[in-house]
Write an enzyme that holds these catalytic residues in place. Structure first.
Site, PDB file in Angstrom:
ATOM      1  N   ASP A  70       0.818  -1.210   0.000  1.00  0.00           N
ATOM      2  CA  ASP A  70       0.000   0.000   0.000  1.00  0.00           C
ATOM      3  C   ASP A  70       0.854   1.264   0.000  1.00  0.00           C
ATOM      4  O   ASP A  70       0.417   2.301  -0.494  1.00  0.00           O
ATOM      5  CB  ASP A  70      -0.938   0.008   1.213  1.00  0.00           C
ATOM      6  CG  ASP A  70      -2.282  -0.647   0.904  1.00  0.00           C
ATOM      7  OD1 ASP A  70      -2.847  -0.330  -0.154  1.00  0.00           O
ATOM      8  OD2 ASP A  70      -2.747  -1.461   1.701  1.00  0.00           O
ATOM      9  N   ILE A  73       1.275   2.339  -3.543  1.00  0.00           N
ATOM     10  CA  ILE A  73       0.051   2.442  -4.348  1.00  0.00           C
ATOM     11  C   ILE A  73      -0.645   3.751  -4.007  1.00  0.00           C
ATOM     12  O   ILE A  73      -0.894   4.042  -2.828  1.00  0.00           O
ATOM     13  CB  ILE A  73      -0.910   1.269  -4.085  1.00  0.00           C
ATOM     14  CG1 ILE A  73      -0.239  -0.077  -4.402  1.00  0.00           C
ATOM     15  CG2 ILE A  73      -2.190   1.429  -4.916  1.00  0.00           C
ATOM     16  CD1 ILE A  73      -1.091  -1.279  -4.036  1.00  0.00           C
ATOM     17  N   GLU A 109      -6.870   0.918   1.389  1.00  0.00           N
ATOM     18  CA  GLU A 109      -6.388   2.235   1.810  1.00  0.00           C
ATOM     19  C   GLU A 109      -6.575   3.216   0.653  1.00  0.00           C
ATOM     20  O   GLU A 109      -5.819   3.197  -0.322  1.00  0.00           O
ATOM     21  CB  GLU A 109      -4.909   2.169   2.215  1.00  0.00           C
ATOM     22  CG  GLU A 109      -4.655   1.324   3.460  1.00  0.00           C
ATOM     23  CD  GLU A 109      -3.215   1.376   3.921  1.00  0.00           C
ATOM     24  OE1 GLU A 109      -2.479   2.280   3.459  1.00  0.00           O
ATOM     25  OE2 GLU A 109      -2.818   0.516   4.724  1.00  0.00           O
ATOM     26  N   ASP A 111      -6.323   6.776  -0.864  1.00  0.00           N
ATOM     27  CA  ASP A 111      -5.487   7.956  -0.617  1.00  0.00           C
ATOM     28  C   ASP A 111      -6.195   9.254  -0.997  1.00  0.00           C
ATOM     29  O   ASP A 111      -6.067  10.261  -0.297  1.00  0.00           O
ATOM     30  CB  ASP A 111      -4.172   7.823  -1.399  1.00  0.00           C
ATOM     31  CG  ASP A 111      -3.403   6.571  -1.001  1.00  0.00           C
ATOM     32  OD1 ASP A 111      -3.069   6.447   0.193  1.00  0.00           O
ATOM     33  OD2 ASP A 111      -3.168   5.710  -1.868  1.00  0.00           O
ATOM     34  N   HIS A 155     -15.524   7.914 -17.744  1.00  0.00           N
ATOM     35  CA  HIS A 155     -16.182   8.283 -19.001  1.00  0.00           C
ATOM     36  C   HIS A 155     -15.254   9.196 -19.804  1.00  0.00           C
ATOM     37  O   HIS A 155     -14.700  10.154 -19.270  1.00  0.00           O
ATOM     38  CB  HIS A 155     -17.507   8.998 -18.732  1.00  0.00           C
ATOM     39  CG  HIS A 155     -18.557   8.118 -18.135  1.00  0.00           C
ATOM     40  ND1 HIS A 155     -19.178   7.117 -18.847  1.00  0.00           N
ATOM     41  CD2 HIS A 155     -19.091   8.081 -16.884  1.00  0.00           C
ATOM     42  CE1 HIS A 155     -20.060   6.504 -18.069  1.00  0.00           C
ATOM     43  NE2 HIS A 155     -20.016   7.061 -16.875  1.00  0.00           N
ATOM     44  N   CYS A 197     -14.398   4.912 -23.062  1.00  0.00           N
ATOM     45  CA  CYS A 197     -14.789   5.016 -24.465  1.00  0.00           C
ATOM     46  C   CYS A 197     -13.701   5.771 -25.242  1.00  0.00           C
ATOM     47  O   CYS A 197     -13.151   6.761 -24.752  1.00  0.00           O
ATOM     48  CB  CYS A 197     -16.116   5.748 -24.584  1.00  0.00           C
ATOM     49  SG  CYS A 197     -17.508   4.902 -23.790  1.00  0.00           S
ATOM     50  N   SER A 223     -16.602   1.748 -24.907  1.00  0.00           N
ATOM     51  CA  SER A 223     -16.156   0.673 -24.024  1.00  0.00           C
ATOM     52  C   SER A 223     -17.369   0.222 -23.222  1.00  0.00           C
ATOM     53  O   SER A 223     -17.951   1.009 -22.478  1.00  0.00           O
ATOM     54  CB  SER A 223     -15.045   1.176 -23.095  1.00  0.00           C
ATOM     55  OG  SER A 223     -14.567   0.139 -22.287  1.00  0.00           O
ATOM     56  N   SER A 225     -20.056  -2.039 -20.754  1.00  0.00           N
ATOM     57  CA  SER A 225     -20.136  -2.565 -19.392  1.00  0.00           C
ATOM     58  C   SER A 225     -20.422  -4.062 -19.420  1.00  0.00           C
ATOM     59  O   SER A 225     -20.724  -4.643 -20.465  1.00  0.00           O
ATOM     60  CB  SER A 225     -21.215  -1.825 -18.605  1.00  0.00           C
ATOM     61  OG  SER A 225     -22.456  -1.900 -19.286  1.00  0.00           O
TER      62      SER A 225
END
Length: 380
Positions: A70, A73, A109, A111, A155, A197, A223, A225
């Site tokens: 973490d 990241i 976690e 951030d 999006h 997309c 793209s 779902s």
């Protein structure tokens, strides 16, 4: 003569063995990096964008499982679906309609959350231009020996990605941010993945070296779902990230899978859109780049030929019945690959809305037809 022949064969064997060892070592150190970082960003808020949060948390779970801690990241979530009042199972986010794999987990976690997820903060994280008061957990403390994974979902359109439906980042701004990172020696190699997309439009302006990019769709394509769930009324994931997660579940820290295998994830027959990738800026051959070079984490090992003497002798501690050594065992890992392919559980049947009211209406109509209103007093 026979002795010389055997000696020649033995020397040839040793030479071939040494060459094999050198090739293995060369492949191990070919990436040239000493640490791994990941920046995972969900740019969408509102309940109907549940899938974008699930996308990001799925990748977050995978990189943690493969060894990135973490502390390395930076997780940015524009909305908190786990605590949304519409969530029928609070503190959970699921990536599959069988509701078995909770990608939110017990140790996530975050951030940057909510309105902290902005274009400005994202660019500041990449370039390191943060206020002095910013804690370490919100910083990308990479260097010129760092391999960085950057994952974006939300999006988008031709040349832009929306942040929270209020602002957007363009492909030019993103390309310039990566160039700043290269000039400031903030990465060794960079893997950019975007699920949106017209995602391929976001990497067409890149010009900095050592960047490899993947997108879920080409310019002019949406793209799509995946995994609709009727109980909560939204889709749980996007198609590209769903199959990416399925691929990563078969990867382990010692896996030899390379980037060419990643390019084959979610073909058009599965994604409906056409995933794309760009490797012309990357210096190495993708076939020599392991998946774990970006999704895993390297361990620092120092090799020395010196003899280390222990100045303080190790004292033997007498074991007493009260201080017996405890036995530990590994917890069985969650069989994610099996869970993904499971069929959804059958839910308990409940009568549809208005069913009970309609049944009572039918009973009363039959009663009136049979006995008339004068016998109504026998009911009430």
């Amino acid at each position: 003569m026979k002795f010389l022949t055997l000696l020649n064969l033995f020397s040839t064997y040793l030479l071939a063995d040494s060459i094999n060892i050198q090739n293995t070592a060369g492949q191990f150190f070919s990436s040239g990096h000493t640490n791994n970082w990941a920046v995972l960003v969900c740019t969408s808020r509102f309940w109907f964008n549940y899938r974008h949060v699930a996308n990001t948390l799925s990748v977050y779970r995978s990189v943690k499982r493969l060894g990135i801690p973490d502390s390395h990241i930076v997780l940015m979530l524009a909305d908190d679906m786990a605590c949304n009042h519409r969530n029928p199972k609070p503190a959970t986010v699921f990536s599959h309609k069988n509701m078995e794999l909770n990608v939110y987990g017990d140790d996530v976690e975050v951030d940057y959350r909510g309105y902290e997820v902005t274009v400005e903060n994202f660019l500041r994280v990449l370039t390191g231009r943060l206020p002095l008061s910013t804690p370490r957990s919100k910083r990308l403390l990479s260097d010129d020996r760092s391999n960085i994974l950057i994952y974006l979902t939300g999006h988008g359109g031709n040349g832009f990605l929306k942040f929270q439906d209020s602002e957007e980042i363009s492909n030019v701004e993103l390309a310039d941010a990566f160039e700043q990172m290269w000039q400031k020696r903030r990465y060794n190699e960079l893997l950019f993945i975007i699920d949106t997309c017209q995602g391929a439009s976001m990497y067409e302006r890149f010009y900095s070296p050592n960047i490899m990019a993947l997108a879920s769709s080409q310019i002019g394509e949406d793209s799509l779902s995946h995994q609709p769930d009727l109980a909560i009324g939204v889709h749980l994931m996007d198609r590209y990230t769903f199959y990416l997660l399925e691929f990563l579940e078969d990867i382990h820290p010692a896996s030899k899978s390379n980037m060419n295998d990643l390019f084959k994830v979610c073909p058009k027959s599965q994604c409906v859109s056409t995933p794309g990738h760009r490797t012309d800026l990357f210096l190495r051959d993708p076939r020599s780049v392991l998946i774990t070079d970006f999704f895993g984490s390297v361990r620092k090992v120092e090799i020395t030929t010196e003899t280390i003497n222990l100045t303080i002798p190790i004292q033997q501690v007498e074991q007493s019945p009260l201080n017996e050594p405890q036995k530990y065992s590994y917890v069985d890992q969650l069989p994610v690959s099996e869970i993904i392919h499971q069929k959804p559980k059958q839910k308990d049947w409940h009568p549809p809305d208005g069913f009970i009211l309609g049944l009572w209406t039918l009973i009363l109509l039959v009663f009136f037809q049979t006995y008339g209103i004068k016998h109504l007093k026998h009911i009430f």
